[in-house]
Design an enzyme around this catalytic site. Sequence first.
Site, PDB file in Angstrom:
ATOM      1  N   TYR A   1      -2.244  -1.156  10.918  1.00 24.71           N
ATOM      2  CA  TYR A   1      -2.478  -1.721   9.581  1.00 24.71           C
ATOM      3  C   TYR A   1      -1.293  -1.412   8.662  1.00 24.71           C
ATOM      4  CZ  TYR A   1      -3.869  -1.769   4.708  1.00 24.71           C
ATOM      5  OH  TYR A   1      -3.878  -1.969   3.344  1.00 24.71           O
TER       6      TYR A   1
ATOM      7  N   SER B   1       0.838  -1.198   0.000  1.00 31.08           N
ATOM      8  CA  SER B   1       0.000   0.000   0.000  1.00 31.08           C
ATOM      9  C   SER B   1       0.871   1.245   0.000  1.00 31.08           C
ATOM     10  CB  SER B   1      -0.850  -0.020   1.272  1.00 31.08           C
ATOM     11  OG  SER B   1      -1.392   1.250   1.519  1.00 31.08           O
TER      12      SER B   1
ATOM     13  N   LYS C   1       1.847  -3.808   6.660  1.00 31.04           N
ATOM     14  CA  LYS C   1       2.295  -3.780   5.253  1.00 31.04           C
ATOM     15  C   LYS C   1       3.804  -3.524   5.200  1.00 31.04           C
ATOM     16  CE  LYS C   1      -1.652  -4.516   3.352  1.00 31.04           C
ATOM     17  NZ  LYS C   1      -1.915  -5.808   2.715  1.00 31.04           N
TER      18      LYS C   1
HETATM   19  P1  NAD Z   1     -11.069  -7.161   1.022  1.00 26.21           P
HETATM   20  O1  NAD Z   1     -11.290  -7.196   2.487  1.00 26.21           O
HETATM   21  O2  NAD Z   1     -12.232  -6.903   0.135  1.00 26.21           O
HETATM   22  O3  NAD Z   1     -10.391  -8.537   0.548  1.00 26.21           O
HETATM   23  C1  NAD Z   1      -9.532  -9.280   1.378  1.00 26.21           C
HETATM   24  C2  NAD Z   1     -10.007 -10.723   1.338  1.00 26.21           C
HETATM   25  O4  NAD Z   1      -9.141 -11.507   2.157  1.00 26.21           O
HETATM   26  C3  NAD Z   1     -11.428 -10.908   1.883  1.00 26.21           C
HETATM   27  O5  NAD Z   1     -12.191 -11.648   0.941  1.00 26.21           O
HETATM   28  C4  NAD Z   1     -11.237 -11.679   3.193  1.00 26.21           C
HETATM   29  O6  NAD Z   1     -12.317 -12.556   3.456  1.00 26.21           O
HETATM   30  C5  NAD Z   1      -9.933 -12.397   2.925  1.00 26.21           C
HETATM   31  N1  NAD Z   1      -9.139 -12.694   4.131  1.00 26.21           N
HETATM   32  C6  NAD Z   1      -8.826 -11.874   5.156  1.00 26.21           C
HETATM   33  N2  NAD Z   1      -8.072 -12.512   6.060  1.00 26.21           N
HETATM   34  C7  NAD Z   1      -7.892 -13.784   5.593  1.00 26.21           C
HETATM   35  C8  NAD Z   1      -7.210 -14.928   6.079  1.00 26.21           C
HETATM   36  N3  NAD Z   1      -6.553 -14.899   7.248  1.00 26.21           N
HETATM   37  N4  NAD Z   1      -7.234 -16.041   5.342  1.00 26.21           N
HETATM   38  C9  NAD Z   1      -7.906 -16.101   4.161  1.00 26.21           C
HETATM   39  N5  NAD Z   1      -8.570 -15.054   3.664  1.00 26.21           N
HETATM   40  C10 NAD Z   1      -8.569 -13.910   4.380  1.00 26.21           C
HETATM   41  O7  NAD Z   1      -9.902  -6.106   0.731  1.00 26.21           O
HETATM   42  P2  NAD Z   1      -9.371  -5.509  -0.640  1.00 26.21           P
HETATM   43  O8  NAD Z   1      -9.749  -4.080  -0.695  1.00 26.21           O
HETATM   44  O9  NAD Z   1      -9.718  -6.385  -1.763  1.00 26.21           O
HETATM   45  O10 NAD Z   1      -7.816  -5.552  -0.352  1.00 26.21           O
HETATM   46  C11 NAD Z   1      -7.012  -6.643  -0.755  1.00 26.21           C
HETATM   47  C12 NAD Z   1      -5.597  -6.412  -0.276  1.00 26.21           C
HETATM   48  O11 NAD Z   1      -5.116  -5.178  -0.779  1.00 26.21           O
HETATM   49  C13 NAD Z   1      -5.471  -6.333   1.245  1.00 26.21           C
HETATM   50  O12 NAD Z   1      -4.279  -6.980   1.638  1.00 26.21           O
HETATM   51  C14 NAD Z   1      -5.386  -4.845   1.491  1.00 26.21           C
HETATM   52  O13 NAD Z   1      -4.691  -4.561   2.684  1.00 26.21           O
HETATM   53  C15 NAD Z   1      -4.623  -4.369   0.271  1.00 26.21           C
HETATM   54  N6  NAD Z   1      -4.856  -2.957  -0.021  1.00 26.21           N
HETATM   55  C16 NAD Z   1      -6.130  -2.499  -0.190  1.00 26.21           C
HETATM   56  C17 NAD Z   1      -6.356  -1.135  -0.429  1.00 26.21           C
HETATM   57  C18 NAD Z   1      -7.758  -0.605  -0.577  1.00 26.21           C
HETATM   58  O14 NAD Z   1      -7.931   0.610  -0.488  1.00 26.21           O
HETATM   59  N7  NAD Z   1      -8.756  -1.437  -0.832  1.00 26.21           N
HETATM   60  C19 NAD Z   1      -5.278  -0.251  -0.516  1.00 26.21           C
HETATM   61  C20 NAD Z   1      -3.984  -0.751  -0.378  1.00 26.21           C
HETATM   62  C21 NAD Z   1      -3.782  -2.108  -0.132  1.00 26.21           C
HETATM   63  N1  UFG Z   2     -12.589  11.153   3.398  1.00 26.01           N
HETATM   64  C1  UFG Z   2     -13.573  12.027   3.785  1.00 26.01           C
HETATM   65  N2  UFG Z   2     -14.727  11.517   4.297  1.00 26.01           N
HETATM   66  C2  UFG Z   2     -14.943  10.177   4.432  1.00 26.01           C
HETATM   67  C3  UFG Z   2     -13.928   9.285   4.019  1.00 26.01           C
HETATM   68  C4  UFG Z   2     -12.749   9.802   3.526  1.00 26.01           C
HETATM   69  O1  UFG Z   2     -13.412  13.246   3.676  1.00 26.01           O
HETATM   70  O2  UFG Z   2     -16.025   9.778   4.916  1.00 26.01           O
HETATM   71  C5  UFG Z   2     -11.344  11.694   2.806  1.00 26.01           C
HETATM   72  C6  UFG Z   2     -10.084  11.360   3.599  1.00 26.01           C
HETATM   73  O3  UFG Z   2      -9.857  12.309   4.615  1.00 26.01           O
HETATM   74  C7  UFG Z   2      -9.023  11.383   2.484  1.00 26.01           C
HETATM   75  C8  UFG Z   2      -9.793  10.885   1.251  1.00 26.01           C
HETATM   76  O4  UFG Z   2     -11.177  11.102   1.536  1.00 26.01           O
HETATM   77  O5  UFG Z   2      -8.606  12.705   2.240  1.00 26.01           O
HETATM   78  C9  UFG Z   2      -9.572   9.397   0.973  1.00 26.01           C
HETATM   79  O6  UFG Z   2      -9.842   8.643   2.151  1.00 26.01           O
HETATM   80  P1  UFG Z   2      -9.983   7.055   2.137  1.00 26.01           P
HETATM   81  O7  UFG Z   2     -10.321   6.636   3.523  1.00 26.01           O
HETATM   82  O8  UFG Z   2     -10.881   6.622   1.039  1.00 26.01           O
HETATM   83  O9  UFG Z   2      -8.525   6.569   1.721  1.00 26.01           O
HETATM   84  P2  UFG Z   2      -7.109   6.834   2.435  1.00 26.01           P
HETATM   85  O10 UFG Z   2      -6.262   7.573   1.454  1.00 26.01           O
HETATM   86  O11 UFG Z   2      -7.254   7.397   3.772  1.00 26.01           O
HETATM   87  O12 UFG Z   2      -6.587   5.334   2.645  1.00 26.01           O
HETATM   88  C10 UFG Z   2      -6.643   4.348   1.615  1.00 26.01           C
HETATM   89  C11 UFG Z   2      -6.824   2.978   2.246  1.00 26.01           C
HETATM   90  C12 UFG Z   2      -5.626   2.627   3.067  1.00 26.01           C
HETATM   91  C13 UFG Z   2      -4.389   2.733   2.251  1.00 26.01           C
HETATM   92  C14 UFG Z   2      -4.292   4.108   1.621  1.00 26.01           C
HETATM   93  C15 UFG Z   2      -3.124   4.207   0.692  1.00 26.01           C
HETATM   94  O13 UFG Z   2      -7.950   2.976   3.091  1.00 26.01           O
HETATM   95  O14 UFG Z   2      -5.740   1.286   3.469  1.00 26.01           O
HETATM   96  O15 UFG Z   2      -5.472   4.367   0.875  1.00 26.01           O
HETATM   97  O16 UFG Z   2      -3.150   3.133  -0.193  1.00 26.01           O
HETATM   98  F1  UFG Z   2      -3.316   2.548   3.040  1.00 26.01           F
END
Ligand code: NAD
Ligand code: UFG
Length: 338
Positions: free
Chosen positions: A149, A124, A153
């Site tokens: 969290y 991330s 990572k």
């Molecule tokens: P998500 O929660 O939709 O998907 C994660 C999946 O992993 C889920 O289906 C959950 O059931 C499964 N899971 C969790 N723990 C598990 C375990 N111990 N064993 C088996 N399965 C398990 O999340 P996502 O948004 O698809 O994110 C996927 C990956 O990308 C995550 O590692 C997340 O940290 C990373 N990531 C997401 C974002 C974002 O904004 N969505 C940003 C940066 C990184």
């Molecule tokens: N925001 C609002 N109101 C809300 C939600 C978010 O104003 O209800 C704003 C936040 O302050 C930020 C922007 O919208 O300025 C984006 O916020 P998000 O929560 O959607 O995303 P972040 O950038 O905070 O974090 C996301 C993921 C993290 C990841 C990060 C970088 O949630 O897991 O992107 O990849 F680490």
Amino acid sequence: MSVLVTGGLGYIGSHTCVELMNAGIDVVVADNLYNCKKSSYDRIKALVGRDFKFYECDIRDAEGLSGIFENESIESVIHFAGLKAVGESVEKPLEYFDNNVTGTLILLDVMRKYGCKKIVFSSSATVYGMNNVSPLVESMEVGGVTNPYGRTKFMIECILKDLYTSDNEWSICLLRYFNPIGAHKSGTMGEDPNGIPNNLMPYITQVAIGKRDHLTVYGDDYDTHDGTGVRDYIHVVDLALGHVKAVNKVAGESGLFIYNLGTGIGYSVLDVVKAFEKASGKKIPYEIGPRRSGDIATCYSDASKALNELGWRAERGLDEMCEDSWRWQSQNPNGYPD
Ligand code: NAD
Ligand code: UFG
């Protein structure tokens, strides 16, 4: 030969499974269903028009994982499984370290046991911490992360780097995602958060369908063009396609590779609100609230390394991200069926 996709029924994993299979790559999914519905499996199958193997398995269950490696011919792993809510991680650090870090250690150990040394990891942009200035480049020092969290990572990145140093036969790709939003064009797959969404786009879509009455904008006094936070939003299908490139990269050569997956463009919260209103024809009422703790003003990528080395770039713009998010939410007001 197949790619094992951990967490493959979740938001990013499900879209990635579709693009992998569309590219002719066989997938096997392991997911413990903690943060997804089983019906996402049916939706993926319906979209690709064929069956694939799903194991309900926790990555901390070494025996269960070994069973998958025994039954299937796994060439590489894309590792999405993990917990991802920043706020929750502050409340439950042990659960986050256990699930994300211990889970990854167990997965890597099982992979090594079966001689599978190719992995693509979901990292991330959060690993860049609070002090690096955007555009963020892969060569910047990482760390200085402010929540459990993000630390999971960062720690997993360190573990994977140490693993590669110890054994150069590994091929490891760290993908640093920026802010994935959007949904599959069909409207049948998208993001389905539990409870009150933490992230901006799912919150906006829930306001648009009337589940929440307004959006709270977390601060309008940042040093940005309109005072609200700026992020690099990336369409989840572009992100999925980045994984197809990354898995081909690790299949082809050993090494440790690190790529940002972003668009390189930053949009503010109010830019996103406006784009969403245009895409959906819905008014999004909002109020300005205080800053959210741990947020930074601006975070966007330099996305050139992935272009130069993987031949990947994000093709879908903010309007398309909003249209697709809205199609998914409006066609599935309650997310995936139980
Ligand atoms: P998500 O929660 O939709 O998907 C994660 C999946 O992993 C889920 O289906 C959950 O059931 C499964 N899971 C969790 N723990 C598990 C375990 N111990 N064993 C088996 N399965 C398990 O999340 P996502 O948004 O698809 O994110 C996927 C990956 O990308 C995550 O590692 C997340 O940290 C990373 N990531 C997401 C974002 C974002 O904004 N969505 C940003 C940066 C990184
Ligand atoms: N925001 C609002 N109101 C809300 C939600 C978010 O104003 O209800 C704003 C936040 O302050 C930020 C922007 O919208 O300025 C984006 O916020 P998000 O929560 O959607 O995303 P972040 O950038 O905070 O974090 C996301 C993921 C993290 C990841 C990060 C970088 O949630 O897991 O992107 O990849 F680490």
